[in-house]
Structures are given as structure tokens and as C-alpha cells.
Motif scaffolding. Structure first.
Motif, mmCIF file in Angstrom:
data_model
loop_
_atom_site.group_PDB
_atom_site.id
_atom_site.type_symbol
_atom_site.label_atom_id
_atom_site.label_comp_id
_atom_site.label_asym_id
_atom_site.label_seq_id
_atom_site.Cartn_x
_atom_site.Cartn_y
_atom_site.Cartn_z
ATOM 1 N N TYR A 1 8.561 12.548 35.526
ATOM 2 C CA TYR A 1 8.939 13.882 36.149
ATOM 3 C C TYR A 1 7.895 14.932 36.059
ATOM 4 O O TYR A 1 7.297 14.710 34.688
ATOM 5 C CB TYR A 1 10.145 14.480 35.792
ATOM 6 N N ASN A 2 7.277 15.740 36.847
ATOM 7 C CA ASN A 2 6.285 16.630 36.460
ATOM 8 C C ASN A 2 6.837 17.984 37.314
ATOM 9 O O ASN A 2 6.796 17.963 38.483
ATOM 10 C CB ASN A 2 4.980 16.319 36.992
ATOM 11 N N PRO A 3 7.528 18.942 36.600
ATOM 12 C CA PRO A 3 7.222 19.234 35.214
ATOM 13 C C PRO A 3 7.964 18.695 34.202
ATOM 14 O O PRO A 3 7.750 18.367 33.091
ATOM 15 C CB PRO A 3 7.446 20.928 35.138
ATOM 16 N N SER A 4 9.497 18.651 34.507
ATOM 17 C CA SER A 4 10.552 18.070 33.852
ATOM 18 C C SER A 4 11.614 17.492 34.427
ATOM 19 O O SER A 4 11.990 17.818 35.431
ATOM 20 C CB SER A 4 10.943 18.724 32.640
ATOM 21 N N GLU A 5 12.436 16.307 33.959
ATOM 22 C CA GLU A 5 13.425 16.004 34.561
ATOM 23 C C GLU A 5 14.767 17.291 34.694
ATOM 24 O O GLU A 5 15.244 17.269 35.715
ATOM 25 C CB GLU A 5 14.123 14.843 33.706
ATOM 26 N N GLU A 6 14.697 17.688 33.474
ATOM 27 C CA GLU A 6 15.710 18.804 33.618
ATOM 28 C C GLU A 6 15.419 19.885 34.662
ATOM 29 O O GLU A 6 16.378 20.405 35.242
ATOM 30 C CB GLU A 6 15.895 19.640 32.166
ATOM 31 N N TYR A 7 14.286 20.067 35.006
ATOM 32 C CA TYR A 7 13.943 21.405 35.962
ATOM 33 C C TYR A 7 13.866 20.677 37.220
ATOM 34 O O TYR A 7 14.762 21.395 38.054
ATOM 35 C CB TYR A 7 12.379 21.831 35.688
ATOM 36 N N VAL B 1 2.954 7.480 38.433
ATOM 37 C CA VAL B 1 3.426 8.178 39.683
ATOM 38 C C VAL B 1 4.223 9.476 39.018
ATOM 39 O O VAL B 1 5.293 9.222 38.320
ATOM 40 C CB VAL B 1 4.441 7.309 40.657
ATOM 41 N N TYR B 2 3.931 10.684 39.457
ATOM 42 C CA TYR B 2 4.786 11.789 39.135
ATOM 43 C C TYR B 2 5.393 12.488 40.215
ATOM 44 O O TYR B 2 5.013 12.674 41.343
ATOM 45 C CB TYR B 2 3.460 12.992 38.493
ATOM 46 N N ILE B 3 7.014 12.450 39.777
ATOM 47 C CA ILE B 3 7.642 13.056 40.730
ATOM 48 C C ILE B 3 7.637 14.872 40.439
ATOM 49 O O ILE B 3 7.851 14.819 39.523
ATOM 50 C CB ILE B 3 9.215 12.791 40.583
ATOM 51 N N CYS B 4 7.263 15.195 41.634
ATOM 52 C CA CYS B 4 6.700 16.681 41.666
ATOM 53 C C CYS B 4 7.921 17.645 42.051
ATOM 54 O O CYS B 4 7.709 18.944 41.704
ATOM 55 C CB CYS B 4 5.391 17.098 42.322
ATOM 56 N N ASN B 5 8.821 17.198 43.162
ATOM 57 C CA ASN B 5 9.710 17.983 43.751
ATOM 58 C C ASN B 5 10.942 17.253 44.503
ATOM 59 O O ASN B 5 10.584 16.254 44.886
ATOM 60 C CB ASN B 5 9.271 18.963 44.798
ATOM 61 N N ILE B 6 12.006 17.701 44.341
ATOM 62 C CA ILE B 6 13.003 16.981 44.966
ATOM 63 C C ILE B 6 13.826 17.930 45.983
ATOM 64 O O ILE B 6 14.212 18.890 45.286
ATOM 65 C CB ILE B 6 14.132 16.293 44.052
ATOM 66 N N THR B 7 13.836 17.780 47.310
ATOM 67 C CA THR B 7 14.547 18.753 48.093
ATOM 68 C C THR B 7 15.872 17.727 48.649
ATOM 69 O O THR B 7 15.714 16.661 49.100
ATOM 70 C CB THR B 7 13.624 18.984 49.266
ATOM 71 N N TRP B 8 16.718 18.638 48.632
ATOM 72 C CA TRP B 8 18.243 17.697 48.852
ATOM 73 C C TRP B 8 19.031 18.648 49.774
ATOM 74 O O TRP B 8 19.116 20.064 49.358
ATOM 75 C CB TRP B 8 19.029 17.557 47.786
#
Length: 86
Positions: free
Chosen positions: A8-14, A77-84
């Protein structure tokens, strides 16, 4: 099988704050699949007319999407954003 990783980027929590557990599980499953593709991950998702850069991939039948960056130099691979939209 690739030796690429994902993070995750920046972090999993974010990025996962407030998301249902099933959505997080699907994102992590897709991230694992993207990492397994290795250098080919730079061609997955949108935009389809070029490779590299920030990419988007639909999740759960179009009810959201994730943005990711495949970085060959880091083999990650960096996950940068998740839109739900759920």
C-alpha cells in the motif's frame, strides 16, 4: 511465477479506513494477482492506449476501482487509491 511484491502507498491504514472487509480482501487478492504478473502489470487496466504510470482497475463488478502503480525498478505493485461506491 513472479518475484514481485505489492504494498500500500501511502499506508494500509490510510487507504482501507472505513472500507468493508470484503472490499479489502478483494483489493488484496487483485494486488497479489497483479504482482504475479510481474513486469506485465504495467499494461493492465486503464488507460488501455499506453503502458506505465498510474493505472486503474475495476473491482467487484464496477462498484469501485483501485489505482495502482507498477514499478519495475522496485519489482513492486503499489496500491495508491481505493474508490468504493458501495
Amino acid at each position: 511465477m513472479s518475484d514481485w511484491a505489492w504494498d500500500y502507498n501511502p499506508s494500509e491504514e490510510y487507504l482501507t479506513a472505513g472500507l468493508p472487509p470484503g472490499v479489502v480482501a478483494e483489493v488484496e487478492r487483485l494486488a497479489t494477482e497483479l504482482a504475479a504478473l510481474g513486469p506485465e502489470a504495467v499494461r493492465v487496466g486503464r488507460p488501455i492506449d499506453r503502458e506505465g504510470g498510474l493505472r486503474e482497475f475495476d473491482i467487484l463488478g464496477g462498484r469501485g476501482f483501485l489505482s495502482f502503480l507498477a514499478v519495475p525498478r522496485h519489482a513492486c505493485v503499489y496500491i495508491c487509491n481505493i474508490t468504493w461506491y458501495g
